[in-house]
Design an enzyme around this catalytic site. Structure first.
Site, short mmCIF file in Angstrom:
data_model
loop_
_atom_site.label_atom_id
_atom_site.label_comp_id
_atom_site.label_asym_id
_atom_site.label_seq_id
_atom_site.Cartn_x
_atom_site.Cartn_y
_atom_site.Cartn_z
CB SER A 1 -37.00 81.48 28.16
OG SER A 1 -36.75 80.20 28.30
N GLY A 2 -33.60 81.17 26.98
CA GLY A 2 -32.78 80.40 26.48
C GLY A 2 -33.58 79.03 26.02
CG LEU A 3 -36.32 75.51 28.03
CD1 LEU A 3 -35.55 74.08 27.56
CD2 LEU A 3 -37.09 75.17 29.31
CG ASP B 1 -31.46 75.69 27.17
OD1 ASP B 1 -30.59 76.62 26.69
OD2 ASP B 1 -32.14 75.75 28.60
CG ASP C 1 -31.46 82.07 29.64
OD1 ASP C 1 -30.25 82.24 30.18
OD2 ASP C 1 -32.01 81.19 29.49
CG ASP D 1 -27.54 80.19 27.52
OD1 ASP D 1 -28.42 79.95 28.19
OD2 ASP D 1 -27.53 80.17 25.96
CD GLU E 1 -26.58 79.20 32.66
OE1 GLU E 1 -27.77 79.66 32.40
OE2 GLU E 1 -26.46 77.89 32.49
CE LYS F 1 -28.00 76.25 29.18
NZ LYS F 1 -28.55 77.34 30.25
CG ASN G 1 -32.50 73.37 30.47
OD1 ASN G 1 -33.01 72.49 31.33
ND2 ASN G 1 -33.14 74.37 30.16
CB SER G 2 -30.56 73.93 35.43
OG SER G 2 -29.68 75.25 34.90
NE ARG H 1 -29.53 79.77 35.52
CZ ARG H 1 -30.34 79.37 34.48
NH1 ARG H 1 -30.86 80.31 33.71
NH2 ARG H 1 -30.42 78.16 34.36
CG HIS I 1 -31.93 77.63 38.48
ND1 HIS I 1 -33.50 77.51 38.73
CD2 HIS I 1 -31.83 77.13 37.12
CE1 HIS I 1 -33.88 76.94 37.82
NE2 HIS I 1 -33.06 76.62 36.85
C1 SPV Z 1 -34.34 79.07 30.60
O1 SPV Z 1 -35.57 79.28 30.59
O2 SPV Z 1 -33.74 79.18 29.72
C2 SPV Z 1 -33.95 79.04 31.85
C3 SPV Z 1 -34.20 78.62 33.27
O3 SPV Z 1 -32.56 79.30 31.80
S1 SPV Z 1 -34.09 76.96 33.11
O4 SPV Z 1 -34.48 76.10 32.06
O5 SPV Z 1 -34.63 76.66 34.52
O6 SPV Z 1 -32.85 76.68 33.20
MG MG Z 2 -31.59 79.25 29.94
#
Ligand code: SPV
Ligand code: MG
Length: 296
Positions: free
Chosen positions: A42-44, A54, A81, A83, A110, A116, A118-119, A154, A185
Site C-alpha cells: 500500500s502506498g498509503l 501519500d 500500489d 499510484d 490509477e 497523485k 490519496n483518494s 484503477r 474505487h
Molecule cells: C493505498 O492503500 O495506498 C491505496 C488505497 O491506494 S487508498 O488509500 O484507499 O487510496
Molecule cells: Mg495508494
C-alpha cells in the site's frame, strides 16, 4: 506455481480473493500467517511508515524497495500500489521492468495525475485524460516479460466526482487496452455505487474493490455479487498505530514497563517472525557439512 500465476489464478477464480495492505515484511508475514491470499503493498501505508504524506513524496525507487522487501519475505503474491505510474508512459515502462524483476506479482496504476493525492484527502483528485491513461496501460502490458505479470487499472472516476458513466467508459477502455483487472474505487459510506458499477459493467475483467469507507460489506456478499478481490488496504497498520500508542502512553504514565507485558508480543514471537530459529538451524546445518568435509 509462480507468484504471478498465483495472483492471476486468485483474480480469475470464482471466489473473492482477500488481499490486505502491508507496509513492511513483518506486517506482510503476519498477513500471510492470518490467511490472506495476497498482499497489497500500500502506498498509503508505505508513505505513513516513512512519515510522509501519500502524495508521491516517496520516489519510485523507495516504493519499489519497500514492495520488494515485502515480496522477499512472503510466499503469497504481492500486488504493488504504483499510484499513477510515477510519471508518464516511459516511467510506467521502467516501473514494470523493475517491479517484475523484483519478484512482485503485479502492479496497480490509477488514472489520476502525477503527483497523485490519496483518494480520501480533499484536494486535487482530477483524472488523467483517458487517452494518456490508456497509453500507460498498453505500455505496461507491452513492458512485461512474464505474460502472467498482472496489470491492474484503477478507476478513480467515482472518487473525482466524474460519475458512474465516466467510470464505465474508462472501464471499457482499460479492459480493451489489456488490463488484467480493474480496481473500482469509492469513498462513499455505502457500497451502492460500487454495486451499480458492477451491474452495468459488461466486460470480462475481474473487479477489485477497497471497502475502506463502506466497511459493512462482507467478503461473502462481494463474492455473491461477482467481485473478484477485496483489498483491506490499511487496517493492520491502523491497528498497529493504536496498539503502539497505548503501550507507549502506559509506559510514560506508569514509569515502568511491567504493566504492558500482557499487551505486547513476547520476544520469542519476534524471533519467530524474523526467522531466528531457521537462521540458527541453517548455521548448524552448514557447519555440520563443513565438519564432515574437513573430517575426510
Ligand atoms: C493505498 O492503500 O495506498 C491505496 C488505497 O491506494 S487508498 O488509500 O484507499 O487510496
Ligand atoms: Mg495508494
Amino acid at each position: 506455481m509462480t507468484v504471478t500465476s498465483a495472483l492471476r489464478h486468485l483474480l480469475n477464480s470464482s471466489s473473492v480473493a482477500r488481499i490486505v495492505g502491508a507496509h513492511s515484511p513483518l506486517s506482510a508475514r503476519l498477513a500471510a500467517e492470518a490467511g490472506f491470499e495476497a498482499i497489497w503493498a500500500s502506498g498509503l501505508e508505505i508513505s505513513a511508515l516513512a512519515g510522509v504524506p501519500d502524495a508521491n513524496i516517496l520516489s519510485m525507487s523507495q516504493s519499489l524497495q519497500a514492495a520488494a522487501d515485502i515480496a522477499n519475505a512472503v510466499d503469497v503474491p504481492v500486488l504493488a500500489d504504483c499510484d499513477s505510474g510515477f510519471g508518464s508512459v516511459n516511467n510506467v515502462i521502467d516501473m514494470v521492468h523493475r517491479y517484475e524483476k523484483a519478484g512482485i506479482a503485479g502492479v496497480c496504476i490509477e488514472d489520476k495525475q502525477y503527483p497523485k493525492l490519496n483518494s480520501f484527502v480533499e484536494g486535487n483528485q482530477d483524472l488523467a485524460p483517458l487517452h494518456d491513461f490508456v497509453a500507460k496501460i498498453i505500455a505496461a502490458t507491452h513492458a512485461r516479460q512474464d505474460p502472467d505479470f498482472i496489470i491492474v487499472a484503477r478507476i478513480e472516476a467515482l472518487i473525482s466526482g466524474a460519475g458512474l458513466d465516466e467510470a464505465l467508459r474508462r472501464a471499457d477502455a482499460y479492459t480493451e487496452a489489456g488490463a488484467d483487472a480493474l480496481l473500482i474505487h469509492s469513498k462513499k459510506s455505502s457500497p451502492d455505487e460500487i454495486y451499480a458499477f458492477r451491474d452495468r459493467y459488461s466486460g470480462k475483467a475481474p473487479l477489485i474493490v477497497v471497502p475502506t469507507t463502506y466497511n459493512t460489506v462482507t467478503a461473502a456478499e462481494l463474492e455473491e455479487r461477482g467481485f473478484s478481490a477485496v483489498i483491506y488496504a490499511n487496517h493492520a497498520m491502523r491497528g498497529s498505530i493504536v496498539a503502539m500508542q497505548r503501550v507507549l502512553e502506559q509506559i510514560i504514565d506508569d514509569g515502568t514497563t511491567r504493566n504492558v507485558e500482557d499487551q505486547i508480543a513476547p520476544l520469542s514471537r519476534v524471533f519467530e517472525l524474523q526467522g531466528m530459529g531457521e537462521m540458527l538451524s541453517k548455521q548448524a546445518h552448514f557447519e555440520k557439512l563443513a565438519d564432515a568435509q574437513l573430517a575426510q
